[in-house]
Scaffold this motif. Structure first.
Motif, PDB file in Angstrom:
ATOM      1  N   LEU A  38       0.827  -1.212   0.000  1.00 25.40           N
ATOM      2  CA  LEU A  38       0.000   0.000   0.000  1.00 25.40           C
ATOM      3  C   LEU A  38       0.858   1.257   0.000  1.00 25.40           C
ATOM      4  CD1 LEU A  38      -2.752  -1.188   2.488  1.00 25.40           C
ATOM      5  CD2 LEU A  38      -3.095  -0.666   0.060  1.00 25.40           C
ATOM      6  N   ILE A  39       1.959   1.237   0.695  1.00 26.85           N
ATOM      7  CA  ILE A  39       2.866   2.389   0.692  1.00 26.85           C
ATOM      8  C   ILE A  39       3.377   2.650  -0.724  1.00 26.85           C
ATOM      9  CG2 ILE A  39       5.163   3.138   1.426  1.00 26.85           C
ATOM     10  CD1 ILE A  39       4.504   1.887   4.183  1.00 26.85           C
ATOM     11  N   ALA A  40       3.614   1.579  -1.472  1.00 27.04           N
ATOM     12  CA  ALA A  40       4.123   1.724  -2.839  1.00 27.04           C
ATOM     13  C   ALA A  40       3.055   2.196  -3.824  1.00 27.04           C
ATOM     14  CB  ALA A  40       4.701   0.392  -3.315  1.00 27.04           C
ATOM     15  N   ARG A  41       1.768   2.107  -3.430  1.00 24.70           N
ATOM     16  CA  ARG A  41       0.682   2.481  -4.340  1.00 24.70           C
ATOM     17  C   ARG A  41       0.433   3.980  -4.293  1.00 24.70           C
ATOM     18  NH1 ARG A  41      -3.283  -0.862  -6.312  1.00 24.70           N
ATOM     19  NH2 ARG A  41      -3.869   1.126  -7.283  1.00 24.70           N
ATOM     20  N   THR A  42       1.396   4.743  -4.763  1.00 28.03           N
ATOM     21  CA  THR A  42       1.268   6.203  -4.699  1.00 28.03           C
ATOM     22  C   THR A  42       0.237   6.752  -5.677  1.00 28.03           C
ATOM     23  OG1 THR A  42       3.158   6.364  -6.204  1.00 28.03           O
ATOM     24  CG2 THR A  42       3.609   6.533  -3.840  1.00 28.03           C
ATOM     25  N   ASP A  43      -0.287   5.891  -6.557  1.00 28.86           N
ATOM     26  CA  ASP A  43      -1.339   6.322  -7.471  1.00 28.86           C
ATOM     27  C   ASP A  43      -2.694   6.392  -6.784  1.00 28.86           C
ATOM     28  OD1 ASP A  43      -0.990   3.437  -7.308  1.00 28.86           O
ATOM     29  OD2 ASP A  43      -2.627   3.289  -8.761  1.00 28.86           O
ATOM     30  N   ALA A  44      -2.818   5.814  -5.591  1.00 31.52           N
ATOM     31  CA  ALA A  44      -4.088   5.777  -4.866  1.00 31.52           C
ATOM     32  C   ALA A  44      -4.093   6.831  -3.759  1.00 31.52           C
ATOM     33  CB  ALA A  44      -4.309   4.391  -4.264  1.00 31.52           C
ATOM     34  N   ALA A  45      -5.273   7.282  -3.390  1.00 41.67           N
ATOM     35  CA  ALA A  45      -5.413   8.291  -2.338  1.00 41.67           C
ATOM     36  C   ALA A  45      -4.869   7.745  -1.020  1.00 41.67           C
ATOM     37  CB  ALA A  45      -6.874   8.685  -2.180  1.00 41.67           C
ATOM     38  N   PRO A  46      -4.121   8.551  -0.265  1.00 41.23           N
ATOM     39  CA  PRO A  46      -3.567   8.055   1.002  1.00 41.23           C
ATOM     40  C   PRO A  46      -4.645   7.658   2.003  1.00 41.23           C
ATOM     41  CG  PRO A  46      -3.176  10.414   0.759  1.00 41.23           C
ATOM     42  CD  PRO A  46      -3.663   9.919  -0.570  1.00 41.23           C
ATOM     43  N   GLU A  47      -5.783   8.354   1.978  1.00 40.97           N
ATOM     44  CA  GLU A  47      -6.873   7.987   2.891  1.00 40.97           C
ATOM     45  C   GLU A  47      -7.379   6.574   2.590  1.00 40.97           C
ATOM     46  OE1 GLU A  47      -6.530  12.373   2.757  1.00 40.97           O
ATOM     47  OE2 GLU A  47      -6.672  10.808   1.202  1.00 40.97           O
ATOM     48  N   ALA A  48      -7.491   6.256   1.292  1.00 44.64           N
ATOM     49  CA  ALA A  48      -7.941   4.920   0.900  1.00 44.64           C
ATOM     50  C   ALA A  48      -6.911   3.866   1.285  1.00 44.64           C
ATOM     51  CB  ALA A  48      -8.202   4.873  -0.603  1.00 44.64           C
ATOM     52  N   ARG A  49      -5.641   4.208   1.124  1.00 41.41           N
ATOM     53  CA  ARG A  49      -4.579   3.258   1.485  1.00 41.41           C
ATOM     54  C   ARG A  49      -4.540   3.029   2.996  1.00 41.41           C
ATOM     55  NH1 ARG A  49       0.753   5.369  -0.599  1.00 41.41           N
ATOM     56  NH2 ARG A  49      -0.228   7.418  -0.774  1.00 41.41           N
ATOM     57  N   LEU A  50      -4.746   4.097   3.762  1.00 38.43           N
ATOM     58  CA  LEU A  50      -4.778   3.943   5.214  1.00 38.43           C
ATOM     59  C   LEU A  50      -5.974   3.106   5.625  1.00 38.43           C
ATOM     60  CD1 LEU A  50      -3.612   4.618   7.984  1.00 38.43           C
ATOM     61  CD2 LEU A  50      -4.923   6.762   7.940  1.00 38.43           C
ATOM     62  N   TRP A  51      -7.137   3.361   5.024  1.00 34.94           N
ATOM     63  CA  TRP A  51      -8.325   2.548   5.337  1.00 34.94           C
ATOM     64  C   TRP A  51      -8.062   1.086   5.015  1.00 34.94           C
ATOM     65  CZ3 TRP A  51     -11.609  -0.980   3.275  1.00 34.94           C
ATOM     66  CH2 TRP A  51     -12.798  -1.217   3.967  1.00 34.94           C
ATOM     67  N   ALA A  52      -7.451   0.830   3.854  1.00 32.07           N
ATOM     68  CA  ALA A  52      -7.187  -0.546   3.441  1.00 32.07           C
ATOM     69  C   ALA A  52      -6.254  -1.250   4.422  1.00 32.07           C
ATOM     70  CB  ALA A  52      -6.596  -0.571   2.032  1.00 32.07           C
ATOM     71  N   LEU A  53      -5.239  -0.535   4.927  1.00 30.87           N
ATOM     72  CA  LEU A  53      -4.339  -1.144   5.899  1.00 30.87           C
ATOM     73  C   LEU A  53      -5.070  -1.461   7.189  1.00 30.87           C
ATOM     74  CD1 LEU A  53      -1.645  -2.104   6.938  1.00 30.87           C
ATOM     75  CD2 LEU A  53      -1.041   0.275   7.459  1.00 30.87           C
ATOM     76  N   CYS A  54      -5.846  -0.496   7.686  1.00 28.69           N
ATOM     77  CA  CYS A  54      -6.603  -0.735   8.924  1.00 28.69           C
ATOM     78  C   CYS A  54      -7.565  -1.900   8.755  1.00 28.69           C
ATOM     79  CB  CYS A  54      -7.378   0.524   9.311  1.00 28.69           C
ATOM     80  SG  CYS A  54      -6.354   1.933   9.774  1.00 28.69           S
ATOM     81  N   ARG A  55      -8.242  -1.939   7.605  1.00 23.74           N
ATOM     82  CA  ARG A  55      -9.242  -2.984   7.358  1.00 23.74           C
ATOM     83  C   ARG A  55      -8.589  -4.361   7.246  1.00 23.74           C
ATOM     84  NH1 ARG A  55     -11.691  -7.196   6.245  1.00 23.74           N
ATOM     85  NH2 ARG A  55     -13.881  -7.213   5.658  1.00 23.74           N
ATOM     86  N   SER A  56      -7.488  -4.448   6.514  1.00 14.55           N
ATOM     87  CA  SER A  56      -6.846  -5.746   6.335  1.00 14.55           C
ATOM     88  C   SER A  56      -6.230  -6.243   7.643  1.00 14.55           C
ATOM     89  CB  SER A  56      -5.778  -5.664   5.244  1.00 14.55           C
ATOM     90  OG  SER A  56      -4.770  -4.732   5.579  1.00 14.55           O
ATOM     91  N   ASP A  57      -5.610  -5.337   8.393  1.00 11.08           N
ATOM     92  CA  ASP A  57      -4.985  -5.722   9.658  1.00 11.08           C
ATOM     93  C   ASP A  57      -6.039  -6.175  10.665  1.00 11.08           C
ATOM     94  OD1 ASP A  57      -2.934  -6.129  11.447  1.00 11.08           O
ATOM     95  OD2 ASP A  57      -2.600  -4.012  11.885  1.00 11.08           O
ATOM     96  N   ALA A  58      -7.112  -5.394  10.791  1.00  6.39           N
ATOM     97  CA  ALA A  58      -8.194  -5.782  11.696  1.00  6.39           C
ATOM     98  C   ALA A  58      -8.846  -7.079  11.236  1.00  6.39           C
ATOM     99  CB  ALA A  58      -9.242  -4.669  11.776  1.00  6.39           C
ATOM    100  N   GLY A  59      -8.987  -7.239   9.920  1.00  3.36           N
ATOM    101  CA  GLY A  59      -9.597  -8.456   9.397  1.00  3.36           C
ATOM    102  C   GLY A  59      -8.767  -9.685   9.689  1.00  3.36           C
ATOM    103  N   LEU A  60      -7.456  -9.577   9.536  1.00  5.63           N
ATOM    104  CA  LEU A  60      -6.586 -10.703   9.824  1.00  5.63           C
ATOM    105  C   LEU A  60      -6.618 -11.073  11.312  1.00  5.63           C
ATOM    106  CD1 LEU A  60      -3.615  -9.670   7.537  1.00  5.63           C
ATOM    107  CD2 LEU A  60      -4.925 -11.778   7.313  1.00  5.63           C
ATOM    108  N   LEU A  61      -6.638 -10.068  12.167  1.00  6.77           N
ATOM    109  CA  LEU A  61      -6.669 -10.324  13.607  1.00  6.77           C
ATOM    110  C   LEU A  61      -8.002 -10.908  14.075  1.00  6.77           C
ATOM    111  CD1 LEU A  61      -4.838  -7.148  14.964  1.00  6.77           C
ATOM    112  CD2 LEU A  61      -4.006  -9.506  15.073  1.00  6.77           C
ATOM    113  N   SER A  62      -9.082 -10.553  13.379  1.00  8.56           N
ATOM    114  CA  SER A  62     -10.393 -11.001  13.841  1.00  8.56           C
ATOM    115  C   SER A  62     -10.906 -12.246  13.131  1.00  8.56           C
ATOM    116  CB  SER A  62     -11.422  -9.874  13.685  1.00  8.56           C
ATOM    117  OG  SER A  62     -11.496  -9.424  12.352  1.00  8.56           O
ATOM    118  N   ALA A  63     -10.253 -12.672  12.058  1.00  6.65           N
ATOM    119  CA  ALA A  63     -10.768 -13.795  11.279  1.00  6.65           C
ATOM    120  C   ALA A  63      -9.999 -15.097  11.493  1.00  6.65           C
ATOM    121  CB  ALA A  63     -10.755 -13.440   9.796  1.00  6.65           C
ATOM    122  N   GLU A  64      -8.893 -15.067  12.226  1.00  5.58           N
ATOM    123  CA  GLU A  64      -8.150 -16.299  12.494  1.00  5.58           C
ATOM    124  C   GLU A  64      -9.043 -17.278  13.272  1.00  5.58           C
ATOM    125  OE1 GLU A  64      -5.149 -17.506  11.859  1.00  5.58           O
ATOM    126  OE2 GLU A  64      -4.350 -15.798  10.753  1.00  5.58           O
TER     127      GLU A  64
END
Length: 230
Positions: free
Chosen positions: A89-115
């Motif tokens: 996501l850090i490398a995806r400079t073509d995408a809005a930083p807000e969207a990239r931050l949301w994606a990181l929060c969502r994926s991290d929370a999803g991994l922690l809650s779906a195990e």
């Protein structure tokens, strides 16, 4: 975190290994995850882990030199996938930083809650201390936290923050995402996807992003996650 009766987890019956079973090392990690989260790290013996995995205790030592090695591998495994996503996501400079931050929060929370097991709860163990066997875990986790900080600083809300305030906001974001560990412990039946979405939205609000921008980041962040290699 012991058993409700205070008994140690000793010698469950050795199981026959199925022909479709996981490789032995993965079987041991799955068994340790189940027992550590169900009965507690201190109460679980290496013999219990080995026998739950369908092998003798002596065989376990071909893969792990003890219980601490199992614990270190498990907690590292909760961070590595999120860190890989964060780097992408850090490398995806073509995408809005807000969207990239949301994606990181969502994926991290999803991994922690779906195990299958609430492995994030193992972070709270006193054994998971700085240095020693857990040095790699803490280094990985520090890098993940720094990734949150980089993405936050790239947003309009985060970029205007003084350094000290930015560091505090990063800690709040990181802590909020990891709080799904405690929510899951309290509400084990809550749908992981619902919890991860709500956590990511809340994290952006903590970051100071406006409600309208949160909704846009939510939509665009979902698109970014669909593009992530599985």
């Amino acid at each position: 975190m012991g058993t409700s009766t205070g008994r140690r987890v000793g010698r469950p019956r050795v199981r026959e290994r199925r022909t479709d079973a996981l490789p032995p090392r993965a079987e041991l990690l799955a068994a340790a995850a189940e027992l550590f989260t169900a009965y507690g790290y201190t109460a679980t013996t290496t013999r219990a882990v080995a026998e739950r995995a369908g092998m003798r205790q002596a065989s376990m030592y071909h893969y792990f030199d003890g219980k601490e090695a199992l614990l270190a591998t498990l907690v590292e495994g909760t961070v590595r996938p999120s860190l890989d996503i964060a780097r992408g996501l850090i490398a995806r400079t073509d995408a809005a930083p807000e969207a990239r931050l949301w994606a990181l929060c969502r994926s991290d929370a999803g991994l922690l809650s779906a195990e299958p097991h609430n492995l994030g709860a193992l972070y709270l163990l006193p054994e998971v201390r700085e240095g020693g066997r857990f040095a790699d875990f803490h280094l990985l986790r520090a890098e993940l936290r720094a990734a949150y900080g980089r993405l936050l600083a790239a947003t309009a809300a985060g970029g205007s923050l003084p350094e000290e305030e930015g560091a505090l906001r990063t800690d709040l974001l990181f802590g909020l995402v990891e709080s799904v560990i405690l929510v899951r412990r309290r509400e084990p039946g809550r749908p992981p996807s619902e919890l991860a979405d709500a956590t990511a939205d809340a994290a952006l609000r903590v970051a100071g992003i406006t409600e309208r921008s949160v909704a846009k980041a939510h939509r665009e962040g979902r698109g970014l996650l669909r593009e992530e290699p599985r």
